[in-house]
Structures are given as structure tokens and as C-alpha cells.
Write an enzyme that holds these catalytic residues in place. Structure first.
Site, PDB file in Angstrom:
ATOM      1  CE  LYS A 133      -3.610  -2.432   2.567  1.00  0.00           C
ATOM      2  NZ  LYS A 133      -4.208  -2.668   3.882  1.00  0.00           N
ATOM      3  CD  GLU A 173       0.599 -11.965  12.854  1.00  0.00           C
ATOM      4  OE1 GLU A 173       1.242 -11.870  13.909  1.00  0.00           O
ATOM      5  OE2 GLU A 173      -0.368 -12.740  12.697  1.00  0.00           O
ATOM      6  CG  ASP A 224       9.956  -8.230   4.809  1.00  0.00           C
ATOM      7  OD1 ASP A 224       9.288  -7.206   5.065  1.00  0.00           O
ATOM      8  OD2 ASP A 224      10.535  -8.881   5.688  1.00  0.00           O
ATOM      9  CG  PHE A 244       9.947   5.578   0.783  1.00  0.00           C
ATOM     10  CD1 PHE A 244       9.806   4.375   1.460  1.00  0.00           C
ATOM     11  CD2 PHE A 244      10.242   5.527  -0.581  1.00  0.00           C
ATOM     12  CE1 PHE A 244       9.938   3.156   0.806  1.00  0.00           C
ATOM     13  CE2 PHE A 244      10.377   4.317  -1.241  1.00  0.00           C
ATOM     14  CZ  PHE A 244      10.229   3.128  -0.545  1.00  0.00           C
ATOM     15  CG  ASP A 296      15.558   6.120   1.110  1.00  0.00           C
ATOM     16  OD1 ASP A 296      16.286   5.119   1.182  1.00  0.00           O
ATOM     17  OD2 ASP A 296      14.589   6.195   0.340  1.00  0.00           O
TER      18      ASP A 296
END
EC number: 3.6.1.66
Length: 202
Positions: A10, A42, A71, A154, A157
Site C-alpha cells: 500500500k 501478518e 520485504d 522514503f 533513506d
């Protein structure tokens, strides 16, 4: 023929990067939001691989589509490679990243440069409805800076400094960051795997 793949995120910043990196492939990437999916998986794996595969697999089972997931996280050697797989939840899931970044800077406050080594790790998993699964891993090495710098990118960073380029990944142009970043490397490897596999399926 373009293959439509749902990317299990998302995070709009992440989607922007992914689209830029995969724009020259025969893959059309859509986010969970664009696919109309409101499902939280999860992330309870102990490795980046476990979490990426779990996310992709659960969304694939829910939709019957090809699903890609990643991930990724920051490993700080001085902090025993934390936050690692808990990077997104470090300091609390809803804690803004400027606070998360400051927490890490505070822990490393008096730590000399040679002990501030860190890396970003990204693992991409793609799961097909027939059960075929691919995973690729990308890593970028750097050090934790002494201050928050830059407004590109983002997450972590602004504190991740790459000596070779004399700046943080938040001070890099998107094109440079995508070329050398952990996610960029993992996606380039995945692109090769998928082009080969999808080419064989034709």
C-alpha cells in the site's frame, strides 16, 4: 503481451520506484489498492524471504492472480542488525519515519564512523497461481549518517549514507537510487527471472 502482476503493498513511494524499475519489461504492476484488495498479511517471519513469500502467497490465494511482494529493511551492525525484518514496525507501526530515524541516530549518537556500518536488504518474491515461486535478494552497503538529510525517497533513506556517492539515499535522484538500491537490484534480478519464465510459458 503484458502480464498483470499485483504488487502486495500500500506504500505509494515503493510503487513509484517499482514502476520506474520495471517500465521496460512486459509486466504491468498494480498495487493492492488499484486491485481493490484490502487485506493485511501478518509479517511474522524471521527472515525477509519468509515474509515476502508469505505476503505474495496469501494475496495470490485470495485473488488467483500472479502476485509479487517484497520485504525489506535496514540492518545496523552496531544494533545487532536491528531493526531488520522489524524495520516497518520499529518504534511502533504508526510512528512517523522522522521519529524512527531520530531514534536510531540517538542510539548511535557517540558511535564512531567505522562502527556505523549498515545495509538495506530487499527480498522480492513472486508467486504464480500454479505454485511456482521465485525469490531474489538485493543489498546496498552504507553507514548511518549523523543527521537526517535529504527529501527524496522514503523510510530510512534520510539517514542511510553511501560513501561512494557522498550522500544519503534521500539526497539521490530517483534514477540513481533505483540503479544502485537494494530494491532496484532485487527487482532487476526478478525481471530477468520472470522474463525467462514467462518467455518459456508462451
Amino acid at each position: 503481451m503484458k502480464y498483470k502482476i499485483i504488487f502486495a503493498t500500500k506504500n505509494e513511494g515503493k510503487m513509484k520506484e517499482i514502476r520506474m524499475i520495471l517500465e521496460d519489461s512486459n509486466i504491468e504492476i498494480v498495487s493492492l489498492k488499484e486491485a481493490g484488495i484490502d487485506l493485511d498479511v501478518e509479517e511474522d517471519g524471521l527472515t525477509f524471504e519468509e515474509n515476502a513469500i508469505k505476503k505474495a502467497k496469501e494475496i495470490m490465494e485470495h485473488t488467483g492472480s500472479i502476485v509479487m511482494a517484497d520485504d525489506s529493511g535496514l540492518e545496523v551492525d552496531y544494533m545487532d542488525k536491528k531493526p531488520g525484518v522489524y524495520s516497518a514496525r520499529y518504534g511502533g507501526e504508526d510512528t512517523p519515519y522522522n521519529i524512527k530515524n531520530q531514534m536510531i541516530l540517538d542510539i548511535l549518537k557517540d558511535v564512531p564512523e567505522e562502527k556505523r556500518t549498515a545495509r538495506f536488504v530487499s527480498v522480492i518474491a513472486t508467486v504464480f497461481p500454479d505454485g511456482k515461486t521465485f525469490t531474489t535478494r538485493g543489498v546496498i552497503e552504507g553507514i548511518i549518517d549523523y543527521d537526517i538529510k535529504g527529501d527524496q525517497g522514503f523510510g530510512y533513506d534520510p539517514i542511510f549514507y553511501v560513501p561512494e556517492y557522498n550522500c544519503t539515499t534521500a539526497e539521490m535522484s530517483p534514477a540513481l537510487k533505483n540503479k544502485i538500491s537494494h530494491r532496484g537490484k532485487a527487482l532487476e534480478l526478478m525481471k530477468k527471472e520472470l522474463n525467462k519464465y514467462l518467455g518459456e510459458k508462451k
